[in-house]
Design a protein around this motif. Sequence first.
Motif, short mmCIF file in Angstrom:
data_model
loop_
_atom_site.label_atom_id
_atom_site.label_comp_id
_atom_site.label_asym_id
_atom_site.label_seq_id
_atom_site.Cartn_x
_atom_site.Cartn_y
_atom_site.Cartn_z
N LYS A 1 -3.35 -8.49 -8.42
CA LYS A 1 -1.97 -8.50 -8.91
C LYS A 1 -1.80 -7.18 -9.66
CE LYS A 1 2.00 -10.62 -9.30
NZ LYS A 1 2.79 -10.99 -8.10
N SER A 2 -1.76 -6.12 -8.88
CA SER A 2 -1.99 -4.78 -9.42
C SER A 2 -0.73 -4.17 -10.01
CB SER A 2 -2.54 -3.88 -8.31
OG SER A 2 -3.75 -4.41 -7.80
N ALA A 3 -0.94 -3.32 -10.99
CA ALA A 3 0.15 -2.67 -11.71
C ALA A 3 0.33 -1.23 -11.25
CB ALA A 3 -0.12 -2.70 -13.21
N ILE A 4 1.58 -0.78 -11.22
CA ILE A 4 1.91 0.64 -11.09
C ILE A 4 2.67 1.02 -12.34
CG2 ILE A 4 3.92 0.08 -9.64
CD1 ILE A 4 3.49 2.87 -8.33
N VAL A 5 2.14 1.97 -13.09
CA VAL A 5 2.67 2.35 -14.41
C VAL A 5 3.38 3.69 -14.26
CG1 VAL A 5 2.08 2.82 -16.81
CG2 VAL A 5 0.74 1.14 -15.50
N VAL A 6 4.68 3.72 -14.57
CA VAL A 6 5.49 4.92 -14.41
C VAL A 6 5.99 5.37 -15.76
CG1 VAL A 6 7.47 5.94 -13.25
CG2 VAL A 6 6.19 4.11 -12.12
N PHE A 7 5.56 6.57 -16.17
CA PHE A 7 6.01 7.14 -17.45
C PHE A 7 7.30 7.93 -17.26
CE2 PHE A 7 1.58 6.20 -18.27
CZ PHE A 7 1.61 5.72 -19.57
N ASP A 8 8.01 8.15 -18.37
CA ASP A 8 9.36 8.71 -18.28
C ASP A 8 9.39 10.21 -18.02
OD1 ASP A 8 8.62 9.67 -20.76
OD2 ASP A 8 10.04 8.43 -21.89
N ASP A 9 8.23 10.85 -17.91
CA ASP A 9 8.21 12.27 -17.53
C ASP A 9 8.04 12.44 -16.02
OD1 ASP A 9 5.60 11.43 -17.24
OD2 ASP A 9 4.72 12.96 -18.54
N CYS A 10 8.05 11.34 -15.29
CA CYS A 10 7.80 11.38 -13.85
C CYS A 10 9.09 11.64 -13.10
CB CYS A 10 7.20 10.05 -13.41
SG CYS A 10 6.54 10.06 -11.74
N ASP A 11 9.01 12.41 -12.01
CA ASP A 11 10.17 12.62 -11.15
C ASP A 11 10.57 11.29 -10.52
OD1 ASP A 11 11.86 14.62 -9.41
OD2 ASP A 11 10.92 13.21 -8.01
N VAL A 12 11.85 10.92 -10.67
CA VAL A 12 12.30 9.60 -10.25
C VAL A 12 12.13 9.39 -8.74
CG1 VAL A 12 14.30 8.08 -10.05
CG2 VAL A 12 13.90 9.33 -12.17
N ASP A 13 12.56 10.35 -7.94
CA ASP A 13 12.47 10.19 -6.49
C ASP A 13 11.03 10.06 -6.02
OD1 ASP A 13 15.22 10.25 -6.14
OD2 ASP A 13 15.29 12.42 -5.95
N GLN A 14 10.15 10.87 -6.62
CA GLN A 14 8.74 10.79 -6.24
C GLN A 14 8.15 9.44 -6.63
OE1 GLN A 14 6.33 13.29 -4.55
NE2 GLN A 14 5.97 11.11 -4.29
N ALA A 15 8.50 8.98 -7.83
CA ALA A 15 7.99 7.68 -8.29
C ALA A 15 8.44 6.56 -7.36
CB ALA A 15 8.45 7.42 -9.72
N VAL A 16 9.70 6.61 -6.93
CA VAL A 16 10.22 5.58 -6.03
C VAL A 16 9.42 5.57 -4.73
CG1 VAL A 16 12.20 4.96 -4.57
CG2 VAL A 16 12.53 5.48 -7.00
N GLU A 17 9.07 6.74 -4.22
CA GLU A 17 8.27 6.81 -2.99
C GLU A 17 6.93 6.11 -3.17
OE1 GLU A 17 5.98 10.24 -0.40
OE2 GLU A 17 7.87 10.77 -1.38
N TRP A 18 6.27 6.37 -4.28
CA TRP A 18 4.97 5.74 -4.53
C TRP A 18 5.11 4.24 -4.71
CZ3 TRP A 18 4.20 10.06 -8.63
CH2 TRP A 18 3.77 11.24 -8.01
N ILE A 19 6.14 3.81 -5.41
CA ILE A 19 6.35 2.38 -5.66
C ILE A 19 6.61 1.64 -4.35
CG2 ILE A 19 7.84 0.68 -6.77
CD1 ILE A 19 8.38 2.92 -8.92
N VAL A 20 7.52 2.18 -3.54
CA VAL A 20 7.86 1.53 -2.27
C VAL A 20 6.63 1.43 -1.37
CG1 VAL A 20 9.20 1.79 -0.15
CG2 VAL A 20 10.30 2.16 -2.37
N ALA A 21 5.86 2.49 -1.29
CA ALA A 21 4.66 2.44 -0.46
C ALA A 21 3.69 1.38 -0.94
CB ALA A 21 3.98 3.81 -0.45
N GLY A 22 3.57 1.22 -2.24
CA GLY A 22 2.61 0.27 -2.80
C GLY A 22 2.98 -1.18 -2.61
#
Length: 476
Positions: A252-273
């Motif tokens: 039940k794995s976590a993806i942790v996104v900090f507020d200095d992250c590029d939003v579009d790039q983060a979305v790509e990683w989240i969707v893939a995961g």
Amino acid sequence: MTTPHYIDGRWVEGQGHDCISVHEPALGLPFAELMSASSAQVDQAVAAARRALPAWKQTSAAERAALLRGFAEQLGARREDLIALQMRNNGKPRHEAEIDLDDAVATFAYYADLAEQLPAKNRDVPLAVPGFTARTRLEPVGVVGLIVPWNFPLVTSAWKLAPALAAGCTVVLKPSEVTPLIEQAYGQIAEQLGLPAGVLNIVNGKAETGAALSGHNGLDKLSFTGSNGVGSQVMRASAVQCRPVTLELGGKSAIVVFDDCDVDQAVEWIVAGITWNAGQMCSATSRLLVQDGIADALLARLQDALETIQVGNPLTEDVQMGPLTSQAQWLKVAGYFATAREEGLKCLAGGKALDRDGWFVSPTLYVDVPQSSRLWVEEIFGPVLCARRFSSEQQAIAQANDSRFGLVATVCSADLERAERVADALEVGHVWINSVQAVFVETSWGGTKGSGIGRELGPWGLSAYQSVKHVTRCLE
């Protein structure tokens, strides 16, 4: 297919009680049937592996390496047929099926290289006490049972079969009854390469066959990948024999996104995961932890991304996510949608099974999910993402670690020092930083807590099938 079982170098018909229907999940229709192996046939397979063990473990490292390279080459030669079968029986889009095939090929090639290095691993051991010498021998653990799941057939079996053969073990492989056909390629390749009879045996079946194998007193080790519920049964059966196990279980794995992250790039990683293999992964990053400063913008973009994913038959061009692999899994995920409605969860995307032929569900996003929610706590095994917010690094780590599972995690941050620090603090077996879930055969795979026991891949995967012997001699 009337002869789906490969026992002692021969293809035989099933003599069990269960008829297995093999389905095409994009249509919800069966396309093949086979009879399961009986308990007596499991006995025959284990006995064949036992007879083959003395000669096989004496083969040279070079001979085993050559055979493993032969498996890699022959998988490649069957590439299009195996990709097509993955798409048909698993519902994987073509790009996912291609990666599965490449992964299996790379695994056999890697363990061929490690097999050639085995003689160097027998070494002298320095002793502090004079008058003695000692040396280490790495020996095959013996006859091993391998039980693999339906979400990554061909791949998870390669992760077990290649190192077991490299170590000099003989094996009995039981594929999942949901996807029993693709592992037949291993038996066909064994025949073509002249692998000695009994070194590789394949028995298909449902619970009866699995119980007969996991409880068999003729095994020296059992390696299982699957659910925690079945894994606990496998572990109990092995405990009766005081037999070692490797268990690769849920997550039940976590993806942790900090507020200095590029939003579009983060979305790509989240969707893939969460959408790869329709979320049917023990490593699916199904818990999203997003820092307050970026949360509103990221969740809005994520909603759009999930709603625009092309879901459909993998044979259709431009499909990004296929169906769930079985009707049972489809019903399970639909049950979690009902639970979400009962709990009053806020749904930004999806949250429903799709009204069409086949076992399709929509990519789903729930936000501000309480930590007490079943959807936050339990492994769903579908494209269902639950999101929460955090304010500080310490809070993110605490929420990520608050799980009975500990398989993988992902950290997304432009501050690499912080990302590395958080990765070190997460109680899991594998962490990705600013990346999709790239799995390399050279790295280990396995988790902490309820996610399992032991490691696969890398040199750790080989050592799982080796027994350490020390020989000490008095010089006087």
